[in-house]
Design a protein around this motif. Structure first.
Motif, PDB file in Angstrom:
ATOM      1  N   VAL A  98     -33.083  17.084  83.126  1.00  0.00           N
ATOM      2  CA  VAL A  98     -31.659  17.582  83.205  1.00  0.00           C
ATOM      3  C   VAL A  98     -31.402  17.296  84.701  1.00  0.00           C
ATOM      4  CG1 VAL A  98     -30.538  19.728  83.224  1.00  0.00           C
ATOM      5  CG2 VAL A  98     -32.194  19.460  81.377  1.00  0.00           C
ATOM      6  N   TRP A  99     -30.201  16.660  85.071  1.00  0.00           N
ATOM      7  CA  TRP A  99     -29.978  16.419  86.258  1.00  0.00           C
ATOM      8  C   TRP A  99     -29.517  17.669  86.978  1.00  0.00           C
ATOM      9  CZ3 TRP A  99     -31.784  11.997  87.002  1.00  0.00           C
ATOM     10  CH2 TRP A  99     -31.844  11.057  86.041  1.00  0.00           C
ATOM     11  N   THR A 100     -29.846  17.719  88.220  1.00  0.00           N
ATOM     12  CA  THR A 100     -29.447  19.105  88.935  1.00  0.00           C
ATOM     13  C   THR A 100     -28.051  18.792  89.079  1.00  0.00           C
ATOM     14  OG1 THR A 100     -30.202  18.145  90.888  1.00  0.00           O
ATOM     15  CG2 THR A 100     -32.025  19.339  89.589  1.00  0.00           C
ATOM     16  N   ARG A 101     -27.619  19.913  89.780  1.00  0.00           N
ATOM     17  CA  ARG A 101     -26.069  19.826  90.437  1.00  0.00           C
ATOM     18  C   ARG A 101     -26.063  19.113  91.519  1.00  0.00           C
ATOM     19  NH1 ARG A 101     -21.383  22.917  89.827  1.00  0.00           N
ATOM     20  NH2 ARG A 101     -19.966  22.632  91.402  1.00  0.00           N
ATOM     21  N   ALA A 102     -27.066  18.948  92.458  1.00  0.00           N
ATOM     22  CA  ALA A 102     -27.306  18.227  93.649  1.00  0.00           C
ATOM     23  C   ALA A 102     -27.188  16.830  93.272  1.00  0.00           C
ATOM     24  CB  ALA A 102     -28.307  18.652  94.432  1.00  0.00           C
ATOM     25  N   GLU A 103     -27.975  16.398  92.316  1.00  0.00           N
ATOM     26  CA  GLU A 103     -28.018  15.216  91.805  1.00  0.00           C
ATOM     27  C   GLU A 103     -26.632  14.496  91.198  1.00  0.00           C
ATOM     28  OE1 GLU A 103     -32.530  14.364  90.210  1.00  0.00           O
ATOM     29  OE2 GLU A 103     -31.245  15.718  89.123  1.00  0.00           O
ATOM     30  N   LEU A 104     -25.937  15.308  90.431  1.00  0.00           N
ATOM     31  CA  LEU A 104     -24.641  15.233  90.079  1.00  0.00           C
ATOM     32  C   LEU A 104     -23.543  14.974  91.040  1.00  0.00           C
ATOM     33  CD1 LEU A 104     -24.333  17.351  86.897  1.00  0.00           C
ATOM     34  CD2 LEU A 104     -25.155  15.062  86.884  1.00  0.00           C
ATOM     35  N   GLU A 105     -23.743  15.628  92.089  1.00  0.00           N
ATOM     36  CA  GLU A 105     -22.910  15.841  93.209  1.00  0.00           C
ATOM     37  C   GLU A 105     -22.905  14.384  94.050  1.00  0.00           C
ATOM     38  OE1 GLU A 105     -23.655  19.294  95.581  1.00  0.00           O
ATOM     39  OE2 GLU A 105     -22.328  20.562  94.241  1.00  0.00           O
ATOM     40  N   ARG A 106     -24.159  13.958  94.114  1.00  0.00           N
ATOM     41  CA  ARG A 106     -24.324  12.833  94.699  1.00  0.00           C
ATOM     42  C   ARG A 106     -23.804  11.492  94.026  1.00  0.00           C
ATOM     43  NH1 ARG A 106     -30.114  11.806  97.533  1.00  0.00           N
ATOM     44  NH2 ARG A 106     -28.989  10.129  98.302  1.00  0.00           N
ATOM     45  N   ILE A 107     -23.987  11.578  92.640  1.00  0.00           N
ATOM     46  CA  ILE A 107     -23.146  10.463  91.729  1.00  0.00           C
ATOM     47  C   ILE A 107     -21.874  10.529  91.911  1.00  0.00           C
ATOM     48  CG2 ILE A 107     -22.832   9.952  89.346  1.00  0.00           C
ATOM     49  CD1 ILE A 107     -25.736  11.063  88.438  1.00  0.00           C
ATOM     50  N   VAL A 108     -21.121  11.902  91.949  1.00  0.00           N
ATOM     51  CA  VAL A 108     -19.601  11.917  91.899  1.00  0.00           C
ATOM     52  C   VAL A 108     -19.401  11.377  93.577  1.00  0.00           C
ATOM     53  CG1 VAL A 108     -17.774  13.575  92.344  1.00  0.00           C
ATOM     54  CG2 VAL A 108     -19.436  13.785  90.498  1.00  0.00           C
ATOM     55  N   SER A 109     -20.060  11.747  94.645  1.00  0.00           N
ATOM     56  CA  SER A 109     -19.638  11.143  95.698  1.00  0.00           C
ATOM     57  C   SER A 109     -19.931   9.626  95.822  1.00  0.00           C
ATOM     58  CB  SER A 109     -21.041  11.552  96.914  1.00  0.00           C
ATOM     59  OG  SER A 109     -20.378  10.950  98.249  1.00  0.00           O
ATOM     60  N   LEU A 110     -20.670   9.003  95.284  1.00  0.00           N
ATOM     61  CA  LEU A 110     -20.723   7.470  95.094  1.00  0.00           C
ATOM     62  C   LEU A 110     -19.658   7.017  94.367  1.00  0.00           C
ATOM     63  CD1 LEU A 110     -24.656   6.977  94.921  1.00  0.00           C
ATOM     64  CD2 LEU A 110     -23.031   6.344  96.932  1.00  0.00           C
ATOM     65  N   CYS A 111     -19.263   7.734  93.394  1.00  0.00           N
ATOM     66  CA  CYS A 111     -18.365   7.040  92.353  1.00  0.00           C
ATOM     67  C   CYS A 111     -16.880   7.162  93.048  1.00  0.00           C
ATOM     68  CB  CYS A 111     -18.179   7.792  90.930  1.00  0.00           C
ATOM     69  SG  CYS A 111     -19.701   7.582  90.039  1.00  0.00           S
ATOM     70  N   THR A 112     -16.884   8.158  93.851  1.00  0.00           N
ATOM     71  CA  THR A 112     -15.494   8.379  94.819  1.00  0.00           C
ATOM     72  C   THR A 112     -15.550   7.382  95.741  1.00  0.00           C
ATOM     73  OG1 THR A 112     -15.568  10.914  94.203  1.00  0.00           O
ATOM     74  CG2 THR A 112     -14.200   9.947  96.386  1.00  0.00           C
TER      75      THR A 112
END
Length: 321
Positions: free
Chosen positions: A176-190
């Protein structure tokens, strides 16, 4: 609520892909471990409602009427505390078809789509079947669990990746991806202007001590560039009903009317189509997704579902959240 998870129900002779398909090829001496299709009966509330609907006796065509959207909205709010406007919800027969439609409408042939491997192959195959380039970013094993190699992911995104296919929770590693991991994904996609297509089909299987976060909740930026593909099929063992939904946010809604809804309803898939007979069957059991049914809503709450999992599986190791 007490459920007998150890009850054995034979599925041979019922045209099921998992068991009858295996028996046809290899005989009945094998154990089928081929697909995310539990050998458990659906929740009693669902069985009761499907039986009631069958007794109605008319199995004609259906459409996603208000009860469908209300059921989807209600479950997502209760399970994940996410308020989803009705106009964001797009019906599609299956997750893989939804992913294919998004790829077709938001990328061009030859564009790159990234997925973290190992990965659920039907989703990965939807990239190449649609004449896009599959880019693999391998997960790395660290202290007994799999993690995203963000350096590798960013390196590959620099070449012009248009979509990140996120399996959340991940299949097959079970993390289960943590919020911190998801935030890094969003940052890269942005940073690299890529869309996020999140397959959340296993989100309801979260064990105690873990929390599934829908990536669109991370931030306004995440909301505006993400597609969350959700389903009640696997957690409530309703694979035969073939109904899923995608939450598509405001900035990319103009596509939905002509693209996702019509193509999804007509069963357009990756270079294939869904037979009308299957669509009619979908109509017969319309809206059993999420643990609801069309002729009156039968609810299985997130708390009840969590209690059922806890009751059967008291020894989780933290890897499968």
């Amino acid at each position: 609520m007490t459920i007998d998870f150890d009850k054995v129900v034979s599925r041979y002779g019922t045209n099921y892909a998992k068991w009858d398909g295996m028996a046809q090829v290899s005989g009945r001496e094998m154990i089928a471990l081929s697909v995310a299709d539990m050998d458990l009966q659906a929740p009693p509330q669902v069985i009761e409602r499907v039986t009631e609907m069958a007794k109605h006796g008319i199995y004609g065509y259906t459409d996603p009427f208000p009860p469908y959207y209300e059921a989807v909205q209600g479950w997502i709010k209760k399970a994940y505390d996410w308020e989803v406007p009705q106009e964001w919800i797009v019906f599609c027969p299956r997750i893989v078809q939804a992913v294919s439609l998004i790829i077709q409408n938001f990328t061009q042939p030859g564009d790159q789509v990234l997925i973290h491997t190992p990965a659920y192959q039907p989703v990965a195959k939807s990239v190449e079947l649609n004449n896009r380039v599959l880019v693999e970013s391998p997960l790395r094993e660290v202290n007994g669990r799999y993690e995203i190699d963000f350096a590798d992911m960013e390196f590959r995104m620099q070449a012009g990746v248009k979509i990140i296919l996120l399996i959340s929770p991940h299949n097959p590693v079970g993390w289960v991806w943590t919020r911190a991991e998801l935030e890094r994904i969003v940052s890269l996609c942005t940073k690299y202007d890529a869309y996020i297509v999140s397959d959340d089909i296993h989100a309801d299987f979260i064990h105690e001590g873990h929390e599934h976060t829908i990536i669109g909740k991370i931030s306004t930026e995440a909301e505006q560039r993400s597609f969350s593909c959700t389903s009640g099929l696997h957690p409530k063992n309703l694979g035969r009903t073939i109904e899923d939904s995608a939450a598509i946010t405001e900035p990319i809604l103009p596509w939905t009317a002509a693209g996702a809804y019509m193509a999804g309803t007509l069963g357009v898939a990756t270079l294939d189509y869904l037979p009308w007979a299957v669509l009619c069957w979908t109509g017969i059991i319309f809206a059993t997704i999420w643990g609801f049914t069309g002729f009156g809503i039968a609810k299985l709450t997130p708390e009840q579902q969590a209690e059922m999992l806890k009751e059967y599986d008291g020894n989780t190791n933290g890897q499968v959240g």
